[in-house]
Scaffold this active site. Structure first.
Site, PDB file in Angstrom:
ATOM      1  N   CYS A   1       4.253   9.254  -0.065  1.00  0.00           N
ATOM      2  CA  CYS A   1       2.961   9.769  -0.222  1.00  0.00           C
ATOM      3  C   CYS A   1       2.825  10.880  -1.291  1.00  0.00           C
ATOM      4  O   CYS A   1       3.619  11.648  -1.225  1.00  0.00           O
ATOM      5  CB  CYS A   1       2.280  10.321   1.324  1.00  0.00           C
ATOM      6  SG  CYS A   1       0.612  10.987   1.141  1.00  0.00           S
TER       7      CYS A   1
ATOM      8  N   HIS B   1       4.596   4.606  12.874  1.00  0.00           N
ATOM      9  CA  HIS B   1       4.673   4.687  11.502  1.00  0.00           C
ATOM     10  C   HIS B   1       5.696   5.745  10.828  1.00  0.00           C
ATOM     11  O   HIS B   1       5.496   6.974  11.005  1.00  0.00           O
ATOM     12  CB  HIS B   1       3.417   4.755  10.840  1.00  0.00           C
ATOM     13  CG  HIS B   1       3.253   4.852   9.281  1.00  0.00           C
ATOM     14  ND1 HIS B   1       2.602   3.855   8.491  1.00  0.00           N
ATOM     15  CD2 HIS B   1       3.739   6.032   8.373  1.00  0.00           C
ATOM     16  CE1 HIS B   1       2.648   4.208   7.290  1.00  0.00           C
ATOM     17  NE2 HIS B   1       3.304   5.409   7.208  1.00  0.00           N
TER      18      HIS B   1
ATOM     19  N   ARG C   1       0.788  -1.068  -0.141  1.00  0.00           N
ATOM     20  CA  ARG C   1       0.183  -0.055  -0.003  1.00  0.00           C
ATOM     21  C   ARG C   1       0.798   1.255  -0.026  1.00  0.00           C
ATOM     22  O   ARG C   1       0.938   2.078  -0.908  1.00  0.00           O
ATOM     23  CB  ARG C   1      -0.925   0.084   1.198  1.00  0.00           C
ATOM     24  CG  ARG C   1      -2.086   0.817   1.260  1.00  0.00           C
ATOM     25  CD  ARG C   1      -1.575   2.426   1.473  1.00  0.00           C
ATOM     26  NE  ARG C   1      -1.178   2.520   2.887  1.00  0.00           N
ATOM     27  CZ  ARG C   1      -0.480   3.553   3.503  1.00  0.00           C
ATOM     28  NH1 ARG C   1      -0.662   4.714   2.583  1.00  0.00           N
ATOM     29  NH2 ARG C   1      -0.087   3.476   4.442  1.00  0.00           N
TER      30      ARG C   1
HETATM   31  P1  HMG Z   1     -13.213  14.179  -3.066  1.00  0.00           P
HETATM   32  O1  HMG Z   1     -13.072  14.751  -4.483  1.00  0.00           O
HETATM   33  O2  HMG Z   1     -13.557  15.086  -2.224  1.00  0.00           O
HETATM   34  O3  HMG Z   1     -14.333  13.006  -3.154  1.00  0.00           O
HETATM   35  O4  HMG Z   1     -11.904  13.357  -2.748  1.00  0.00           O
HETATM   36  P2  HMG Z   1     -15.622  13.096  -4.002  1.00  0.00           P
HETATM   37  O5  HMG Z   1     -16.530  12.204  -2.739  1.00  0.00           O
HETATM   38  O6  HMG Z   1     -16.222  14.376  -4.318  1.00  0.00           O
HETATM   39  O7  HMG Z   1     -15.306  12.126  -5.317  1.00  0.00           O
HETATM   40  C1  HMG Z   1     -14.366  12.620  -6.041  1.00  0.00           C
HETATM   41  C2  HMG Z   1     -14.400  11.309  -7.039  1.00  0.00           C
HETATM   42  O8  HMG Z   1     -13.984   9.855  -6.329  1.00  0.00           O
HETATM   43  C3  HMG Z   1     -15.817  10.771  -7.636  1.00  0.00           C
HETATM   44  O9  HMG Z   1     -15.457  10.399  -8.874  1.00  0.00           O
HETATM   45  C4  HMG Z   1     -15.959   9.486  -6.680  1.00  0.00           C
HETATM   46  O10 HMG Z   1     -17.160   8.547  -7.191  1.00  0.00           O
HETATM   47  C5  HMG Z   1     -14.793   8.769  -6.644  1.00  0.00           C
HETATM   48  P3  HMG Z   1     -15.913  10.955 -10.241  1.00  0.00           P
HETATM   49  O11 HMG Z   1     -17.575  11.323 -10.131  1.00  0.00           O
HETATM   50  O12 HMG Z   1     -15.271  12.450 -10.265  1.00  0.00           O
HETATM   51  O13 HMG Z   1     -15.707  10.191 -11.287  1.00  0.00           O
HETATM   52  N1  HMG Z   1     -14.446   8.341  -5.051  1.00  0.00           N
HETATM   53  C6  HMG Z   1     -13.961   7.210  -4.933  1.00  0.00           C
HETATM   54  N2  HMG Z   1     -13.507   6.313  -5.786  1.00  0.00           N
HETATM   55  C7  HMG Z   1     -13.363   5.114  -5.213  1.00  0.00           C
HETATM   56  N3  HMG Z   1     -12.902   4.875  -3.865  1.00  0.00           N
HETATM   57  C8  HMG Z   1     -13.594   5.735  -3.132  1.00  0.00           C
HETATM   58  C9  HMG Z   1     -14.004   6.936  -3.479  1.00  0.00           C
HETATM   59  N4  HMG Z   1     -14.591   8.106  -2.757  1.00  0.00           N
HETATM   60  C10 HMG Z   1     -14.882   9.015  -3.722  1.00  0.00           C
HETATM   61  N5  HMG Z   1     -13.509   5.430  -1.881  1.00  0.00           N
HETATM   62  C11 HMG Z   1     -11.119  11.244  -1.273  1.00  0.00           C
HETATM   63  C12 HMG Z   1     -12.000  12.812  -1.367  1.00  0.00           C
HETATM   64  C13 HMG Z   1     -10.961  11.063   0.178  1.00  0.00           C
HETATM   65  C14 HMG Z   1     -12.219  10.319  -2.120  1.00  0.00           C
HETATM   66  C15 HMG Z   1      -9.808  11.462  -2.151  1.00  0.00           C
HETATM   67  O14 HMG Z   1      -9.259  12.664  -1.693  1.00  0.00           O
HETATM   68  C16 HMG Z   1      -8.880  10.355  -1.942  1.00  0.00           C
HETATM   69  O15 HMG Z   1      -9.255   9.224  -2.489  1.00  0.00           O
HETATM   70  N6  HMG Z   1      -7.778  10.389  -1.157  1.00  0.00           N
HETATM   71  C17 HMG Z   1      -6.938   9.359  -1.148  1.00  0.00           C
HETATM   72  C18 HMG Z   1      -5.662  10.056  -0.559  1.00  0.00           C
HETATM   73  C19 HMG Z   1      -4.719   8.910  -0.330  1.00  0.00           C
HETATM   74  O16 HMG Z   1      -4.983   7.761  -0.425  1.00  0.00           O
HETATM   75  N7  HMG Z   1      -3.683   9.196   0.102  1.00  0.00           N
HETATM   76  C20 HMG Z   1      -2.551   8.293   0.599  1.00  0.00           C
HETATM   77  C21 HMG Z   1      -2.997   7.453   1.733  1.00  0.00           C
HETATM   78  S1  HMG Z   1      -2.379   8.332   3.182  1.00  0.00           S
HETATM   79  C22 HMG Z   1      -1.068   8.142   3.765  1.00  0.00           C
HETATM   80  O17 HMG Z   1      -0.012   7.862   2.668  1.00  0.00           O
HETATM   81  C23 HMG Z   1      -0.222   8.411   5.039  1.00  0.00           C
HETATM   82  C24 HMG Z   1       0.061   7.110   5.656  1.00  0.00           C
HETATM   83  O18 HMG Z   1       0.932   6.300   5.066  1.00  0.00           O
HETATM   84  C25 HMG Z   1       0.397   7.271   7.107  1.00  0.00           C
HETATM   85  C26 HMG Z   1       1.508   8.430   7.160  1.00  0.00           C
HETATM   86  O19 HMG Z   1       2.554   8.281   6.345  1.00  0.00           O
HETATM   87  O20 HMG Z   1       1.570   9.634   7.142  1.00  0.00           O
HETATM   88  C27 HMG Z   1      -1.497   6.518   5.860  1.00  0.00           C
HETATM   89 MG    MG Z   2       3.024   6.582   5.207  1.00  0.00          MG
END
Ligand code: HMG
Ligand code: MG
Length: 288
Positions: free
Chosen positions: A241, A208, A16
């Protein structure tokens, strides 16, 4: 927590966190093979993928396919990230053993990462956490940028403790404190973790750390001293990220295992097998 105080639970995040930052798409079969190799090495928990917007993280758009393809081992927990209700439905349909709701202690990072404020994110997580627990799915809550933010710089220990408290109150069983961009020092790690441990038992805390500045192992030493026994790591040290500029790999699992062994801790993981998997993964990525 494990009954043995010298046992450390390693959460393998290469599939992931390791892959989400890779711009070249990796075929689902390679991701499945990665998870299967990590299962065979005895990793007790594997973060397999994320049910997030494919526009936000194109690399993990095949989440359902990967979850359907992996060979599950009894006793191993396969978890996924879920930012919202839609993500939870994906996780539930894919029979994830655990989910991760991921918040932040930095307002700007919260906006960049999940397009909402911290308060909005917590409100969004609440129904997800409740439904997951009702379905017998384990829940982790993450606090990103706990040791510093790429946009805001210093983050106060109080801000980290506040989000921790909220995640705990809504039912998260484990709280992952994340140094998203690897800027933590030993002093800062102690300060933040002590603030966190005022609100949550060490048995429920996960560390983490990204290894951007080569300080992750030193910081993990502090966490171990404070009684924390759950550590995230990524085979081959891959990761980062896409929403945190400058964030490089997670601390490498093989390095964490060697470090833990030298201090008398056990993990139940075959270090040679993880090291070989890390090398194999780096080869796969280099080939593309
Ligand atoms: P948004 O644009 O505000 O959401 O994004 P929305 O509800 O308006 O939806 C936008 C589009 O995404 C729509 O599609 C939805 O259907 C789709 P469209 O109509 O434009 O074709 N959508 C989805 N599709 C699939 N699965 C879903 C989903 N939700 C909406 N669940 C949202 C908000 C949260 C969805 C977006 O910003 C997002 O997906 N962000 C993910 C970011 C991410 O994964 N970041 C990396 C992980 S965190 C990290 O790495 C940190 C960590 O390692 C710890 C650390 O190191 O700090 C964990
Ligand atoms: Mg991370």
């Amino acid at each position: 927590m494990h009954a043995d105080p010298d046992f450390v639970t390693i959460v393998e995040v290469a599939p992931r966190d390791g892959l989400q930052n890779e711009s070249t798409p990796l075929p689902a079969e390679i991701k499945v093979e990665l998870v299967d190799r990590l299962s065979a090495a005895g990793c007790p928990t594997i973060e397999v993928t994320s049910f997030v917007s494919p526009k936000a993280v194109p690399q993990l758009a095949d989440a359902a396919q990967v979850m359907a393809g992996i060979r599950r081992h009894a006793g191993i927990r396969y978890t996924v990230l879920t930012p919202n209700w839609r993500g939870f439905e994906g996780a539930r349909d894919a029979r994830a053993d655990g989910i991760v709701v991921f918040g932040a202690a930095s307002e700007t990072f919260s906006q960049k990462n999940i397009n909402c404020s911290i308060a909005e994110s917590l409100a969004r997580f609440r129904p997800v956490v409740t439904a997951a627990l009702e379905s017998g799915i384990a829940v982790r809550g993450t606090v990103s940028c706990a040791l510093g933010c790429p946009y805001e710089g210093v983050i106060t220990p109080e801000a980290v403790a506040d989000v921790t408290r909220e995640l705990l109150e809504m039912g998260c069983e484990e709280i992952s404190i994340a140094d998203t961009i690897g800027v933590g020092t030993m002093e800062r790690t102690r300060m933040v973790m002590e603030a966190v441990l005022e609100v949550v038992d060490a048995a429920q805390v996960n560390a983490h750390f990204h290894d951007t500045q080569g300080r992750a192992l030193d910081n993990l030493e502090v966490c171990l001293e404070l009684g924390i026994r759950s550590i995230d790591a990524s085979a081959g040290g891959v990761g980062g990220c896409p929403f945190a500029p400058g964030a490089t790999g997670n601390v490498a699992t093989e390095a964490v295992l060697a470090f833990l062994e030298s201090r008398g801790f056990t993990t139940g993981i075959d270090r040679g097998a993880v090291a070989a998997t890390g090398q194999w993964l780096r080869d796969q990525l280099a080939r593309r």
